[in-house]
Scaffold this active site. Structure first.
Site, short mmCIF file in Angstrom:
data_model
loop_
_atom_site.label_atom_id
_atom_site.label_comp_id
_atom_site.label_asym_id
_atom_site.label_seq_id
_atom_site.Cartn_x
_atom_site.Cartn_y
_atom_site.Cartn_z
N ALA A 1 0.86 -1.19 0.00
CA ALA A 1 0.00 0.00 0.00
C ALA A 1 0.90 1.24 0.00
CB ALA A 1 -0.98 0.00 1.17
N HIS B 1 6.62 6.10 1.58
CA HIS B 1 7.50 5.01 1.15
C HIS B 1 8.40 5.47 0.00
CE1 HIS B 1 3.98 2.54 2.69
NE2 HIS B 1 4.99 2.03 3.37
N SER C 1 0.06 7.54 5.43
CA SER C 1 -0.02 6.20 6.03
C SER C 1 -0.90 5.33 5.15
CB SER C 1 -0.65 6.31 7.42
OG SER C 1 -1.08 5.04 7.86
#
Ligand code: PAF
Length: 254
Positions: A33, A38, A186
Site C-alpha cells: 500500500a 514510502h 499512512s
C-alpha cells in the site's frame, strides 16, 4: 524492469553476488500500500546504494487484531508502479510459510520501550515487528535499511535491536512525509471515510499546537477522536487515536 523474487534462497544468492561484486545494497521493508512516504525511503535508498531491494510482506504476527490484518490495504498493481518509478531493482515478496518456518516459535522480545505507547495497547505488536525485521535483515543483509519517522517508536526499537545484536547494518530514519493539510502519510489513510478524512488533519495540528499532552488529548476528544494515548517523551509528542475504525499514529518534535 523490477525483478520479483519470492524464494529466500534466491534473494540470498542475489545479494551475495552483489556483495562479492562490492555493490552496496540498500533495503526498504514495507507492508505494501505504498504512498509518498514510502517513495521518499525508496528514493533515498536508490540515491545512496548501488542496488535497492524493497520487500512487501503484510506481516501477520504484528497485527494484534485479526480484522486489522484482514482489512489492511493490498494494492500490488500500484505498488509495482511506485517501485519502478523510484528505480528499485528487486522486490522481495516472501511467503508466510517460508518466513515463519519455525511457526513463530522464535521471537525477538524487548522489555522496555516496546511495552509503552503503541506497545501497551497492541500487545505482541513489536515482537512481531522486531522478529520480521530481524529475519528480513538476515536474509537481505543490506548495508543500510530505511524506516520512516512516522513510526518513531518502531524506528528506535529496530535501531536498538540492531545495536544490541551487533548487526552489520545502518538503520536510517527518514522524515515523515505529510499531505498538504498536515496528515502524516499512512497506508491506513486509505481506510478513512470522506468525513473522517476531513477530520484527520486536526491530529497533527493539535499535537503541534497544544501546550501539553493532556490538553492535546482533551482537544482531540472534543474533535471526535478516540484517543489511545498522547505522551511527551524524548522531546517528541507521540500519539495514537482512532477515527472510526482506523487507528492513526503520529509524532511531532516539541
Ligand atoms: O513499518 C512497516 O511497514 C512494518 O512495521 C515493517 C517495518 C515493514 C515490518 O513489517
Amino acid at each position: 524492469m523490477i525483478r520479483q523474487v519470492t524464494s529466500i534462497d534466491e534473494i540470498k544468492y542475489l545479494t551475495k553476488t552483489f556483495h562479492s561484486k562490492k555493490k552496496s545494497v540498500g533495503f526498504v521493508p514495507t507492508m505494501g500500500a505504498l504512498h509518498a512516504g514510502h517513495e521518499s525511503l525508496l528514493k533515498k535508498s536508490v540515491s545512496e546504494n548501488d542496488i535497492t531491494v524493497a520487500s512487501i510482506f503484510v506481516n501477520r504476527t504484528q497485527f494484534n487484531d485479526p480484522d486489522d490484518y484482514k482489512n489492511y490495504p493490498r494494492t500490488i498493481e500500484n505498488d509495482l508502479h511506485v517501485l519502478e518509478k523510484a528505480g528499485v531493482d528487486i522486490l522481495f515478496l516472501p511467503k508466510y510459510e517460508e518466513i515463519y518456518n519455525d511457526d513463530y516459535r522464535y521471537r525477538v522480545i524487548e522489555n522496555s520501550l516496546s511495552k509503552i505507547l503503541c506497545g501497551s495497547s497492541r500487545p505482541g505488536h513489536f515482537e512481531g515487528v522486531l522478529t520480521i525485521v530481524l529475519k528480513l535483515l538476515n536474509i537481505v543483509s543490506p548495508a543500510k535499511a530505511y524506516f520512516g519517522e512516522k513510526d518513531y517508536q518502531q524506528y528506535l526499537l529496530i535501531d536498538g535491536m540492531c545495536k544490541a545484536l551487533f548487526m552489520d547494518v545502518e538503520i536510517i530514519p527518514c522524515p515523515t512525509v505529510r499531505e498538504k493539510d498536515g496528515l502524516a502519510m499512512s497506508s491506513r489513510n486509505l481506510l478513512l471515510t470522506s468525513d473522517e478524512r476531513k477530520t484527520a488533519p486536526n491530529f497533527s495540528k493539535v499535537l503541534r499546537n497544544a501546550k501539553s499532552a493532556a490538553l492535546a488529548k482533551a482537544r482531540l476528544e472534543e474533535l471526535g477522536f478516540k484517543v489511545d494515548y498522547v505522551e511527551d517523551l524524548y522531546k517528541r509528542r507521540f500519539a495514537a487515536a482512532f477515527l472510526g475504525k482506523v487507528r492513526l499514529i503520529d509524532n511531532v518534535q516539541i
